[in-house]
Design a protein around this motif. Structure first.
Motif, short mmCIF file in Angstrom:
data_model
loop_
_atom_site.label_atom_id
_atom_site.label_comp_id
_atom_site.label_asym_id
_atom_site.label_seq_id
_atom_site.Cartn_x
_atom_site.Cartn_y
_atom_site.Cartn_z
N ASP A 1 -2.84 -13.61 76.02
CA ASP A 1 -2.49 -15.02 76.09
C ASP A 1 -2.32 -15.50 77.52
N ASP A 2 -2.16 -14.59 78.47
CA ASP A 2 -1.95 -14.98 79.87
C ASP A 2 -3.25 -15.27 80.61
N VAL A 3 -4.38 -14.87 80.04
CA VAL A 3 -5.65 -14.93 80.78
C VAL A 3 -6.47 -16.12 80.30
N GLN A 4 -6.98 -16.88 81.25
CA GLN A 4 -7.88 -17.99 80.94
C GLN A 4 -9.09 -17.92 81.86
N VAL A 5 -10.26 -18.13 81.29
CA VAL A 5 -11.50 -18.15 82.07
C VAL A 5 -12.08 -19.55 81.97
N THR A 6 -12.50 -20.12 83.10
CA THR A 6 -12.82 -21.54 83.15
C THR A 6 -14.31 -21.85 83.05
N ILE A 7 -15.14 -20.90 82.65
CA ILE A 7 -16.56 -21.23 82.44
C ILE A 7 -16.66 -22.02 81.15
N GLY A 8 -16.95 -23.27 81.23
CA GLY A 8 -17.06 -24.10 80.04
C GLY A 8 -15.72 -24.38 79.36
N GLY A 9 -14.65 -23.98 79.95
CA GLY A 9 -13.34 -24.23 79.37
C GLY A 9 -13.05 -23.46 78.10
N VAL A 10 -13.81 -22.40 77.84
CA VAL A 10 -13.62 -21.64 76.60
C VAL A 10 -12.77 -20.42 76.90
N ASP A 11 -11.72 -20.20 76.08
CA ASP A 11 -10.84 -19.06 76.29
C ASP A 11 -11.57 -17.75 76.01
N CYS A 12 -10.96 -16.65 76.54
CA CYS A 12 -11.51 -15.32 76.29
C CYS A 12 -11.38 -14.99 74.81
N THR A 13 -12.38 -14.33 74.31
CA THR A 13 -12.31 -13.90 72.92
C THR A 13 -11.87 -12.44 72.81
N HIS A 14 -11.95 -11.68 73.90
CA HIS A 14 -11.48 -10.30 73.90
C HIS A 14 -10.69 -10.06 75.17
N PHE A 15 -9.88 -9.01 75.13
CA PHE A 15 -9.05 -8.70 76.30
C PHE A 15 -8.93 -7.20 76.43
N GLY A 16 -9.01 -6.73 77.65
CA GLY A 16 -8.89 -5.30 77.90
C GLY A 16 -9.40 -4.99 79.28
N LYS A 17 -9.98 -3.81 79.42
CA LYS A 17 -10.49 -3.42 80.74
C LYS A 17 -11.72 -4.24 81.12
#
Length: 1619
Positions: A817-833
């Motif tokens: 929930d802490d990570v946001q990626v700003t390409i197209g304003g779409v949140d990450c769908t996976h999280f990890g390494k």
């Protein structure tokens, strides 16, 4: 009875005068361990006590209350096991004794070393020993610290180590020697991974401290270690030498910053008259007096009649040590003219302490590498004191305190008594404690608490082994944790297993340490009729009273139903279960419930719930032991609840609804109903304070350096209300409490702040709650910043939907929930390494876009970017597709302006639909898309197609990301069924024809090759068959004739060379000077006046070579020189082997270092298979010499005998037939090039030989009449002097042979005036030439001047000159001259056919010899290649080294490893020994014998290779000869390598012990000084390059190696320099 161990705490008064009176009144706190205690230490900061016991580590508070315990054993292990244990065989559960326990307060860890797994250590948390901070059993022998032997003592002390201006923590260990342990007495162990070092690795080479060769002499028993004023001291006892086993006490001192142990010096300590008390038991360093108090016992451990306390001032010890060192530095090791310095750990017998420089001590207080070995005092200069106190019995421990300027000693003995001694001019015992523990033994651990007001004593108490019967219930029985006790279930008592009659049944006896009691988790049947008897819990009324009360104590784990009398129905409830009791009644006369309100019944507590006034209408009967009544019911709801359900900790308990009256009972450590809490005293359970918070988990465990993310802290007792949280710190930084996310007692959420860059970025989390209580996490939180570095793919369509992957390091910092990626304003769908996102739609006009920055935001404060990481491209436009009719595959063509889409997305991301069914996208190219359509026609996707009268017309839809394109329509083609009469001839028949032709061609080729192979094979088999009988006859003759040789072997007459001659021949005989090499002769031309100076300089040069830094630079400099050729490298390596023979462990270390460099070079830049094939480097020759040294004893014990038999068999077989003395060819040989081509007529003669001057006895000797006179002499000398080695026999030139056919004798010689001449050629005389007959008598006599032999035989000089005019002589076969060649060209057809048939004759003779010698060859191969027998430890050690290094490189396969092993052992050693028997035996190897040995050596080499050898007509005869056996030999080699790999590994300690024994046994016999002198010639030749290399090396500069080499050069070359 069995021994238990207790640690007792005694309270001593501050006043000495009152101590005697009050000791009996002071309370004694006690802690009991189940197993013997080995070590006890105290944390100087917290006062905590740590016990190292067998199988357990205890953590106690200062008052001996147990805070934590860690189990360390028993472990599956075996004495020969090398960790990890999973790789060991024959393991069993073995106890783990604690060998070493050290507090490392700077990082909050406890160093624990045990006796299992070769003495591996671990790090435990000082705050909680149950948490293991570090443990690894896969780092190898370098991390083995302690000993597996129970009787080997280990001591240690914390220290610091400085390297490259950086200080880091280490601990210095002193350890005795066990049979399977490291042989180093002292080692320095690192406590962190640094560069190439790993935790617990011994980081000091310590080649100066070499105690390995003297294990039988010095069995060290270490007792104490401490640190003072920059020095580390060890106290131990040892013997002086192997002749006297009396132990003497020594103290050794070592500079703390000495990185090579040069300063290690030992001082003998004597206690009492004539050193009566000689063996140290315990020691204590007192402050502020700085006096070393030691307990001494008389003679050995078994003699415990008397003991004494001796006190040594540390100043006196230091002064005497300085005297010893000064004597070695400046007075040739003498004090007042008497020898004062000993070097106990050196094998050198030459002079030492030869320096005479007065100010050496000032410059080298901590020694230097010019010291040959650690120093020790001679017994004459031991430090002597008189006992301060003598006691009968054995004193075992000591502690000293200073109170009011008085010194008090506390002495423990083996009877469990502790004496208080006032140390004055006349010491006396003024008290003794304890008074009731006689029979115990006070262990060595005797120390004070931080305030010096309490004394901790470790003792052994005798107590009953079990007190089981004292416990009356299961709970108290299992709380004993007594291995002797258990709960006997069916008898309901606490007993030993043998006393429980049904203990063998499952769960019939519950062992106490397992902490399990019986409980009912289910029952059957759920209903029981009143007319049926069964085993079930009963609850019934008694009819004896007019008024009956129901008391039911019900537990959640047990539910019992009675269908008639009492019915219990269970319903789930928030706090337990709802129980409905149905009671029979009739009319108005009903039983009455006492409480009209709903009743709350706590679990485990009796409550009265029903009052039955009258029961006249009941028909009460008793049938089958069950009381029942008429089935009339009334119901009343009752709530049964359990306070502990859902309230596992104190805070949750206090948060419960007050109506339940739940309290936290600290005695039971549980939430219970208030009346069930049995508190001690009058303490109110409602006012009990909750314990400190406990943190069990942190989510997440990583956060960015700038903070800004929320972390969740989970645990227990984290407060009752959100306001209870007073403060939260993360790694020392404040964390802001998020009150809205607070969960009572179990969860706290806070937002971390930034951390300073200068502080540690990892640490613990602390939570402070109301009341000042704090909880600290056992796990760590780490601040770190994510580092994204790549985005794949880097392009995608502007419509979006491209799945991109961001890779990098530490991307899993924070939570999802802490990570946001700003390409197209779409949140990450996976999280990890790795982070995966799907791009949004790109709305800008510019397409393709500029490379865009990918921005990642972690929490509120941390933003990371990847510049120019992604580019949006134009959406693809689909133009066309083909074919229109679907059969197998569709190709969709994309427009040219859309090229590059295969790089923007993958075939998996593209989607295609035919109708409503998705197609498989097979391939995606820049401008084409290949689809696999559905095998069956799908339905139309649109309504239009569903209304269409042509159902076969379907939409083709393409999707890229979020974009969709309707390409067009496709239809499924109608299949046309062709008739079979067209398919069969058109398809099947051509295929059958092609297959038939292919099979025919293949079989023909195969048959032709097979016929060729069978032809060669049959030829060989026919040849073998044709000579089988002959071979048997020859072999039988050979075995009979070699019977004498076998008898000689059985009598131990194999002429093995001694070690020096063996190494001289292996190392230096192949040199250009051969036997005249200076290393073999040992002669150096040094003027007598300079001999002492040169000797001293060479000793200094030897010490310089023992510096690894110098030697590595020396070797590298030479190998970089262009004129340092292969011959020079071989010779240099051999010189180095001899020079370092006294320290073969160090030599091996150098070899390993150079081999690792060579391996890196071949693996990364060359062909790895070529490594070790030739001696192109110094280290390759060093390896060859190392193998030769390590396998010498194996040659003598195992392989030497079959090798010697093989050599003798070949020699005997060759000499049985004619041997041409001129061309060196023989009739019987294994080498086709050395085969005598002509058929020579000969006969066997038996000569009767009389040796002049050695009596009348004659010796029969078999010779051939075609033998030359020299050949006859050789055979006679060999037979007459067969019991003497070759070097002691007379040579052929030194004897004459006289034949006495009648009254006159005739001197026989190879050439004289009677020699036959054939043209220009002269034939060498033979016995046939002189017409010597069978049984003729010959006289063998010696000549005075062998070099003038010819002059004595022929006095006529004219005759001599005539013989020397022409040197064209021959023996059996005359070489063809010009006329002979012309004649041969004009020869007849018959001659040519004879020449053509010679090859077959060769093979027949070769096979005959091969068959005769086969058993000897097989015996030798088996002795060398049998892993089931004794394998030299060096072979196992080196092969494991190769396997270990191969695992570290990806491009090293099994074949390469096989080649490395072959190159290092069979090709580098065995082939050399096989071809040169004179390297091992005192024999002479003729050229003819050497030729046959070369064939066997070549077969040995072929057997060790992995490549297949295919036979053909062109194959060499040598390979054809052993073609049949080569596969057997190859399997022997493979099995040998596999067998060695499966053997128990040879540890570094075992290998070093073996090498040291070789050094000790043979070094004094070698020409070490000559080798040093020759090595210096290389140093002189390449002097400038070596100096330049040393000047560039910082390590060499710090050791002043350049200056030392210049000093040596000045001394050896007699130069006057400016030094």
């Amino acid at each position: 009875m069995a021994s238990w161990v207790s640690l007792l705490l005694f309270l001593f008064c501050q006043s000495i005068s009152q101590a005697q009176e009050e000791s009996s009144n002071n309370p004694v706190l006690e802690f009991t361990s189940e197993t013997p205690i080995n070590n006890v230490v105290q944390d100087p900061q917290t006062g905590r006590i740590y016990l190292g016991a067998v199988n357990t580590i205890f953590q106690l508070g200062p008052s001996l209350r147990q805070e934590a315990r860690a189990e360390t054993g028993p472990k599956e292990d075996s004495r020969t096991c090398t960790p990890p244990a999973s790789a060991c065989q024959d393991t069993k559960l073995m106890p783990n004794l604690n060998k070493l326990l050290l507090v490392h307060p700077s990082n909050g860890s406890l160093i624990v070393c045990g006796s299992r797994y070769r003495g591996i250590c671990s790090l435990l948390n000082l705050s909680n020993v149950e948490q293991q901070l570090y443990y690894s059993d896969s780092k190898g022998e370098k991390t083995y610290v302690a000993s597996i032997e129970d009787n080997v003592n280990v001591v240690g002390v914390m220290s610091t180590y400085k390297k490259d201006s950086q200080n880091f923590n280490v601990f210095v260990v002193g350890k005795g020697y066990g049979s399977l342990d490291s042989t180093k007495l002292i080692s320095t162990r690192i406590l962190q991974d640094l560069r190439e070092w790993v935790v617990f690795e011994s980081i000091i080479e310590a080649s100066t401290v070499q105690t390995t060769p003297f294990v039988p002499k010095y069995l060290h028993d270490f007792r104490h270690a401490f640190k003072e004023d920059g020095f580390v001291y060890f106290l131990f006892s040892r013997t002086l030498d192997g002749t006297d086993n009396k132990n003497l006490t020594f103290v050794s001192r070592l500079c703390e910053d000495d990185h090579h142990y040069y300063s290690h010096t030992e001082l003998q300590l004597n206690c009492g008259m004539n050193n009566r008390f000689n063996k140290v038991q315990a020691a204590y360093v007192a402050s502020p007096g700085k006096e070393l108090a030691r307990l001494m016992t008389e003679s050995d451990d078994d003699d415990d009649n008397n003991s004494a306390l001796c006190v040594y001032p540390l100043n006196s010890i230091n002064e005497r040590l300085v005297d010893i060192i000064s004597a070695c530095y400046s007075d040739s090791g003498k004090i007042s003219g008497f020898p004062a310095v000993d070097i106990p750990y050196s094998s050198k017998t030459a002079e030492f302490c030869t320096s005479t420089i007065a100010d050496l001590l000032e410059n080298y207080k901590c020694g230097a590498d010019f010291l040959p070995s650690p120093l020790a005092s001679k017994p004459r200069f031991a430090l002597k004191v008189n006992p301060a106190l003598t006691k009968s019995g054995l004193l075992t421990s000591v502690a000293v305190a200073v109170e009011n300027d008085h010194t008090i000693a506390f002495l423990g003995n083996n009877q469990g008594e502790v004496f208080k001694v006032h140390l004055t001019t006349d010491p006396y015992v003024y008290s003794k404690v304890p008074g009731d523990t006689r029979g115990e033994k006070v262990n060595k651990n005797l120390f004070f608490d931080l305030g010096h007001s309490h004394l901790y004593i470790t003792t052994e108490k005798k107590v009953p082994v079990q007190t089981c019967l004292q416990k009356k219930d299961c709970q108290s029985c299992v709380e004993l944790r007594d291995p002797y006790c258990g709960w006997c279930v069916l008898e309901g008592r606490c007993t030993r297993r043998s006393e429980c009659r049904r203990a063998e049944e499952k769960n019939g006896w519950l062992w106490s340490p397992k902490q399990q009691c019986v409980k009912i988790v289910s029952f059957y049947p759920p209903n029981l009729s009143c007319k049926k008897t069964d085993k079930v819990q009963h609850c019934f009324t008694s009819h004896s009273f007019p008024q009956t009360l129901f008391f039911c104590s019900l537990f959640v784990s047990l539910a019992v139903q009675y269908t008639t009398l009492l019915t219990c129905a269970s319903h789930k409830h928030a706090y337990g279960a709802l129980w409905l009791f149905s009671i029979p009644f009739q009319g108005a006369k009903c039983p009455q419930f006492e409480n009209p309100d709903p009743v709350l019944i706590p679990v485990g507590h009796k409550n009265q719930i029903l009052n039955v006034n009258v029961l006249p209408v009941y028909t009460i009967q008793r049938q089958e032991n069950v009381m029942f009544a008429s089935p009339l019911t009334a119901s009343y709801p009752v709530t049964l609840y359990n306070c502990s359900m859902g309230r596992e900790d104190c805070s949750l308990c206090k948060n419960a609804d007050p109506k339940y009256r739940c309290v936290w009972c600290s005695r039971q450590k549980a939430c219970v109903y208030e009346k069930l809490c049995n508190q001690q005293g009058s303490e109110d359970p409602h006012s009990t304070e909750c314990p400190n918070p406990e943190i069990t988990d942190i989510i997440p465990r990583f956060g960015p350096l700038r903070g800004g993310i929320a972390i969740t802290i989970r645990g227990s007792n984290l407060g009752i209300h959100k306001e209870d949280i007073k403060r939260i710190t993360v790694v020392g930084e404040t964390c802001i409490h998020q009150e809205e996310k607070y969960s009572v007692s179990t969860s706290v959420v806070c937002e971390i702040g930034p951390v300073e860059f200068t502080k540690d970025h990892w640490g613990q989390i602390e939570v402070e709650v109301n009341g000042g209580k704090r909880g600290t996490s056992s796990m760590f939180f780490t601040y770190r910043d994510p580092i994204p570095d790549a985005v794949k793919p880097a392009r995608g369509p502007k419509a979006g939907g491209t799945l991109i992957t961001i890779s990098g390091r530490f991307l899993d910092t924070g939570s999802k929930d802490d990570v946001q990626v700003t390409i197209g304003g779409v949140d990450c769908t996976h999280f990890g390494k790795e982070i995966t996102c799907r791009t949004g739609e790109y709305r800008a006009d510019k397409v393709p876009s500029d490379p865009l920055t990918v921005t990642m935001k972690y929490g509120k404060s941390t933003t990371k970017t990847i510049p120019s990481a992604f580019q949006f491209l134009e959406n693809p436009t689909v133009l066309d597709h083909h074919p229109k009719g679907i059969t197998t595959r569709i190709t969709v063509t994309l427009p040219l302006q859309g090229r590059g889409f295969s790089r923007a997305m993958t075939a998996k991301e593209a989607q295609a639909f035919v109708g409503d069914v998705q197609c498989l996208v097979n391939t995606l190219q820049d401008d084409k898309l290949f689809l696999d359509p559905p095998s069956t026609p799908p339905r139309a996707r649109s309504r239009r197609h569903r209304r269409d009268t042509r159902p076969e017309l379907l939409d083709l839809m393409i999707k890229f990301g979020k974009g969709e394109w309707l390409v067009g329509s496709v239809q499924y083609e109608q299949k046309n069924d062709l008739p079979l009469y067209i398919i069969i001839p058109a398809v099947i028949l051509p295929m059958l024809l092609i297959i038939t032709i292919s099979v025919y061609c293949y079989r023909r080729k195969s048959q032709q090759a097979e016929r060729e192979y069978e032809k060669v094979k049959h030829q060989l088999e026919n040849l073998e068959e044709s000579v089988r009988d002959r071979c048997k006859k020859e072999f039988t003759d050979l075995m009979i004739e070699m019977e004498d040789h076998t008898n000689d072997l059985s009598e131990g007459r194999i002429p093995f060379l001694d070690y020096k001659t063996y190494t001289d021949r292996v190392f230096f005989l192949p040199s250009k000077d051969g036997a005249n090499d200076v290393m073999i002769t040992g002669r150096l031309d040094i003027p007598e006046a300079r001999r002492a100076t040169v000797t001293q300089a060479l000793n200094q040069f030897s010490n310089l070579l023992n510096s690894k830094t110098f030697l590595i630079n020396f070797i590298r400099t030479l190998e970089r020189s262009h004129d340092f050729n292969a011959r020079a490298k071989v010779y240099f390596a051999s010189l180095l082997t001899v020079a370092l023979h006294g320290k073969l462990e160090y030599y091996t270390d150098i070899m390993r270092t150079l081999l690792l460099e060579l391996m890196e070079e071949y693996v990364h830049s060359k062909n790895p298979k070529l490594m070790l094939r030739r001696s192109e480097t110094v280290v390759e020759r060093m390896l060859c010499n190392w193998m030769s040294i390590c396998l010498y004893q194996f040659l003598k014990d195992s392989a030497g005998e079959p090798l010697y038999k093989l050599f003798r068999a070949i020699k005997h077989q060759i000499e049985k037939g004619p041997v041409d003395a001129r061309v060196k060819k023989a009739k019987y040989t294994l080498n086709d090039t050395g085969l005598l081509g002509d058929d020579v007529e000969y006969s066997v003669l038996t000569l009767q030989v009389l040796v002049q001057g050695e009596g009348p006895d004659v010796t029969p000797v078999k010779v051939l009449n075609c033998d030359t006179i020299s050949q006859v002499k050789e055979k006679i000398i060999e037979q007459v002097y067969r019991n003497q080695p070759y070097s002691q026999r007379p040579k052929v030139d030194s004897v004459t042979l006289e034949w006495r056919p009648g009254s006159t004798g005739q001197i026989l010689s190879d050439l004289d005036l009677t020699s036959q001449k054939e043209g220009r050629w002269k034939r060498i005389n033979t016995l046939a030439h002189y017409n010597v007959r069978d049984n003729a008598t010959l006289v063998l006599s010696r000549v005075l001047h062998p070099q003038h032999n010819y002059d004595q035989n022929q006095e006529n000089h004219e005759e001599r000159n005539a013989l020397l005019e022409d040197d064209k002589v021959f023996h059996l076969v005359r070489p063809a001259d010009e006329l002979d060649e012309i004649k041969s060209k004009r020869g007849s057809i018959k001659d040519k056919s004879m020449t053509k048939a010679i090859t077959e004759i060769y093979l027949t003779r070769l096979l005959s010899v091969k068959g005769t010698l086969q058993q000897f060859v097989d015996d030798f191969f088996r002795s060398v290649l049998c892993s089931g027998a004794v394998v030299p430890p060096a072979v196992k050690y080196f092969f494991d080294f190769l396997d270990e290094q191969a695992l570290k490189h990806n491009n090293v396969d099994e074949e390469t490893i096989h080649i490395w092993k072959t190159n290092s052992l069979p090709l580098r050693f065995w082939v050399n020994i096989l071809k040169n028997p004179h390297f091992t035996f005192d024999v002479h190897v003729s050229e003819v014998v050497d030729a046959s040995l070369s064939v066997i050596a070549q077969t040995f080499m072929d057997a060790c290779t992995k490549s297949e050898h295919k036979l053909s007509r062109d194959s060499p005869s040598n390979k054809l000869l052993y073609a049949k056996e080569i596969s057997t030999y190859k399997k022997m080699v493979d099995d040998y390598y596999k067998g060695i790999r499966q053997m128990v590994p040879v540890s570094d300690q075992d290998m070093n012990t073996h090498l040291a024994e070789v050094s000790r046994s043979h070094t004094d016999k070698l020409n070490t000084q000559v080798a040093l002198h020759q090595l210096y010639q290389y140093a002189s030749k390449y002097y400038d390059g070596i100096i330049a290399s040393l000047d560039e090396d910082p390590a060499a500069q710090s050791k002043q190696l350049t200056l030392r080499l210049q000093q040596i050069a000045a001394a050896l070359e007699n130069k006057v320099t400016d030094l």
